[in-house]
Design an enzyme around this catalytic site. Structure first.
Site, PDB file in Angstrom:
ATOM      1  N   ARG A 129     -34.343  -8.110   8.295  1.00 32.41           N
ATOM      2  CA  ARG A 129     -33.155  -7.678   7.540  1.00 32.41           C
ATOM      3  C   ARG A 129     -32.007  -7.249   8.446  1.00 32.41           C
ATOM      4  NH1 ARG A 129     -34.772  -4.405   2.144  1.00 32.41           N
ATOM      5  NH2 ARG A 129     -35.277  -2.747   3.596  1.00 32.41           N
ATOM      6  N   LEU A 158     -29.316  -7.677  11.878  1.00 32.59           N
ATOM      7  CA  LEU A 158     -28.329  -8.668  12.313  1.00 32.59           C
ATOM      8  C   LEU A 158     -29.007  -9.917  12.870  1.00 32.59           C
ATOM      9  CD1 LEU A 158     -25.391  -9.485  13.183  1.00 32.59           C
ATOM     10  CD2 LEU A 158     -25.802  -8.184  15.281  1.00 32.59           C
ATOM     11  N   SER A 192     -31.884  -7.341  25.347  1.00 31.99           N
ATOM     12  CA  SER A 192     -30.449  -7.073  25.314  1.00 31.99           C
ATOM     13  C   SER A 192     -29.907  -7.166  26.726  1.00 31.99           C
ATOM     14  CB  SER A 192     -30.229  -5.664  24.766  1.00 31.99           C
ATOM     15  OG  SER A 192     -28.986  -5.146  25.166  1.00 31.99           O
ATOM     16  N   SER A 193     -28.625  -7.469  26.837  1.00 35.81           N
ATOM     17  CA  SER A 193     -28.015  -7.568  28.170  1.00 35.81           C
ATOM     18  C   SER A 193     -27.934  -6.210  28.869  1.00 35.81           C
ATOM     19  CB  SER A 193     -26.607  -8.162  28.060  1.00 35.81           C
ATOM     20  OG  SER A 193     -25.808  -7.387  27.191  1.00 35.81           O
ATOM     21  N   CYS A 194     -28.174  -5.115  28.135  1.00 34.39           N
ATOM     22  CA  CYS A 194     -28.110  -3.788  28.771  1.00 34.39           C
ATOM     23  C   CYS A 194     -29.316  -3.521  29.679  1.00 34.39           C
ATOM     24  CB  CYS A 194     -27.973  -2.688  27.734  1.00 34.39           C
ATOM     25  SG  CYS A 194     -29.480  -2.387  26.819  1.00 34.39           S
ATOM     26  N   TYR A 227     -32.717   2.864  25.857  1.00 38.17           N
ATOM     27  CA  TYR A 227     -32.935   1.593  25.157  1.00 38.17           C
ATOM     28  C   TYR A 227     -33.263   0.495  26.172  1.00 38.17           C
ATOM     29  CZ  TYR A 227     -31.781  -2.499  22.267  1.00 38.17           C
ATOM     30  OH  TYR A 227     -31.810  -3.702  21.586  1.00 38.17           O
ATOM     31  N   LYS A 269     -36.618  -1.995  26.565  1.00 40.96           N
ATOM     32  CA  LYS A 269     -36.523  -3.462  26.524  1.00 40.96           C
ATOM     33  C   LYS A 269     -37.083  -4.094  27.812  1.00 40.96           C
ATOM     34  CE  LYS A 269     -35.004  -4.279  22.444  1.00 40.96           C
ATOM     35  NZ  LYS A 269     -35.823  -5.079  21.526  1.00 40.96           N
ATOM     36  N   ASN A 276     -23.781  -9.409  23.901  1.00 41.26           N
ATOM     37  CA  ASN A 276     -23.295  -8.667  22.734  1.00 41.26           C
ATOM     38  C   ASN A 276     -23.199  -9.601  21.535  1.00 41.26           C
ATOM     39  OD1 ASN A 276     -22.647  -6.120  24.149  1.00 41.26           O
ATOM     40  ND2 ASN A 276     -21.135  -7.380  25.191  1.00 41.26           N
ATOM     41  N   LEU A 277     -23.783  -9.179  20.422  1.00 40.78           N
ATOM     42  CA  LEU A 277     -23.853 -10.031  19.232  1.00 40.78           C
ATOM     43  C   LEU A 277     -22.987  -9.484  18.113  1.00 40.78           C
ATOM     44  CD1 LEU A 277     -27.719 -10.400  19.259  1.00 40.78           C
ATOM     45  CD2 LEU A 277     -26.084 -12.183  19.906  1.00 40.78           C
ATOM     46  N   HIS A 286     -21.822  -0.799  17.000  1.00 39.48           N
ATOM     47  CA  HIS A 286     -21.314  -1.335  18.256  1.00 39.48           C
ATOM     48  C   HIS A 286     -19.801  -1.556  18.153  1.00 39.48           C
ATOM     49  CE1 HIS A 286     -25.617  -2.440  19.092  1.00 39.48           C
ATOM     50  NE2 HIS A 286     -25.229  -2.004  20.266  1.00 39.48           N
ATOM     51  N   ARG A 301     -12.679   0.043  11.308  1.00 40.30           N
ATOM     52  CA  ARG A 301     -11.548   0.947  11.503  1.00 40.30           C
ATOM     53  C   ARG A 301     -10.223   0.274  11.111  1.00 40.30           C
ATOM     54  NH1 ARG A 301     -11.965   3.515  17.189  1.00 40.30           N
ATOM     55  NH2 ARG A 301     -14.170   3.318  16.657  1.00 40.30           N
ATOM     56  N   TRP A 329     -11.330   3.884  21.326  1.00 40.50           N
ATOM     57  CA  TRP A 329     -11.896   4.567  22.493  1.00 40.50           C
ATOM     58  C   TRP A 329     -11.657   3.797  23.781  1.00 40.50           C
ATOM     59  CZ3 TRP A 329     -17.276   7.298  22.024  1.00 40.50           C
ATOM     60  CH2 TRP A 329     -17.194   8.305  21.046  1.00 40.50           C
ATOM     61  N   ARG A 361     -15.978  -7.941  28.022  1.00 36.59           N
ATOM     62  CA  ARG A 361     -17.204  -8.136  27.266  1.00 36.59           C
ATOM     63  C   ARG A 361     -17.346  -9.603  26.840  1.00 36.59           C
ATOM     64  NH1 ARG A 361     -18.102  -4.150  29.217  1.00 36.59           N
ATOM     65  NH2 ARG A 361     -18.814  -2.155  28.400  1.00 36.59           N
ATOM     66  N   ASP A 401     -15.566   4.289  28.705  1.00 35.69           N
ATOM     67  CA  ASP A 401     -15.416   2.840  28.621  1.00 35.69           C
ATOM     68  C   ASP A 401     -16.759   2.111  28.622  1.00 35.69           C
ATOM     69  OD1 ASP A 401     -12.748   2.189  28.357  1.00 35.69           O
ATOM     70  OD2 ASP A 401     -12.339   2.182  30.505  1.00 35.69           O
TER      71      ASP A 401
END
Length: 328
Positions: free
Chosen positions: A28, A30, A123-125, A152, A156, A181-182, A195, A203, A218, A225, A285
């Site tokens: 359910r 993303l 994830s790329s992180c 996180y 991973k 990033n998706l 994200h 916003r 921010w 990215r 950032d």
């Protein structure tokens, strides 16, 4: 001596087994919802799906019982606790514990219950904060992580290593894909825990609806990215299930970079907000640049199809239909 990496495994016939049981964990979210759409479009007819209330993936005995009863042939592990900088900073214990529990339970039960192949999504992180750009798969564990999401990331990384360990010890076909990033349908548009892209979209939409004069974003707008539409990721996942059985994880990216400022301008345009953009440089950032080297996946024969402008339009249409209208 046997090949301890399991790299002698040949890609299987995933695409020819349209009636095989496939468990998509996190269907359910993303990523999971996009994978389900792609599998259904590709003709797969036996998807096993469970909501969190039906199956708590952090509960080891529940996961074991599920696998023992269902015996899926394939598993795509897209379930995870995810969030942006704010969420990662606020709930570090949740981010490391929940993700470790989910992936450990699913990977181990999949192996012990005879699953043919498992795809773990990270994830790329996972990469060091100052990794070389574009980031190759070989950059893993070569330097310190970005502090705002290290909990996180460590979970991973453990998932990747777990897949590799089961491949070495048990010659089991567990592979890992690392998306950039998706964004896309079913993204999280929560005001604090989302994200950057869905947060911006919400916003700008609310500012437009309220006739606001400005939107504050921010940071400085300077970080670069890379974004990939989730339907492209789903396409890549099915591709990897069919074509890839290697030891190393595989980067899945678009290869296209935008600054956060360019992204904000693009979202502003798609939403139709007429006011001005204000940058709050007192806010963090995050990583200065994060582009993944996806040449390995390209060399296997896969490339993305959705442009960021088209993808943003589709995502905003989905947001209007599924988030805004449901509030009214």
């Amino acid at each position: 001596m046997a090949d301890t990496t399991g790299s002698d495994m040949k890609p299987g016939s995933f695409m020819s087994e349209k009636s095989a049981k496939i468990f998509v964990a996190g269907h359910r979210g993303l990523v999971g919802s996009a994978i389900v759409r792609k599998l259904q479009e590709s003709g797969f007819t036996n998807l096993i799906l469970r909501t969190h209330s039906e199956l708590d993936l952090t509960n080891q005995s529940d996961v074991e019982s599920f696998f023992s009863a269902e015996k899926p042939a394939y598993v795509i592990l897209a379930a995870a606790k995810v969030g942006g900088i704010h969420a990662n900073n606020t709930y570090p214990a949740d981010f490391i514990a929940v993700n470790l529990q989910i992936q450990t339970n699913v990977i181990h039960s999949a192996y012990t219950n005879g699953v043919k192949k498992l795809l773990f999504l990270g994830s790329s992180c996972i990469y060091p904060k100052f990794a070389p750009q574009p980031i190759p798969e070989s950059a893993l564990l070569t330097g310190p992580l970005e502090p705002t999401n290290e909990w996180y990331a460590i979970a991973k990384i453990a998932g990747i290593k777990m897949c590799q360990a089961y491949r070495i010890q048990h010659q089991w076909d567990a592979i890992s894909g690392m998306p950039t990033n998706l964004y896309g349908p079913n993204d999280n548009f929560h005001p604090e825990n989302s994200h950057v892209l869905p947060a911006l979209m919400r916003r700008f939409h609310e500012a437009k609806a309220n006739n606001a004069e400005e939107v504050v974003v921010w940071g400085s707008g300077s970080p670069l990215r890379e974004f990939l539409h989730v339907d492209d990721l789903a396409d890549a996942c099915v591709f990897l299930m069919e074509k890839y059985s290697g030891f190393e994880h595989v980067n899945v990216g678009s290869g296209v970079e935008v600054t956060i400022k360019e992204l904000a301008e693009l979202v502003k345009e798609v939403v139709g907000f007429e006011g001005k953009l204000v940058w709050d440089c007192t806010k963090p950032d995050g990583t200065p640049r994060k582009l993944m080297d996806s040449s390995k996946l390209a060399s296997l024969g896969w490339t993305p199809k959705v442009s960021i402008r088209d993808g943003l339009r589709q995502t905003y249409d989905w947001y209007l239909e599924n988030v805004v209208q449901k509030k009214q």
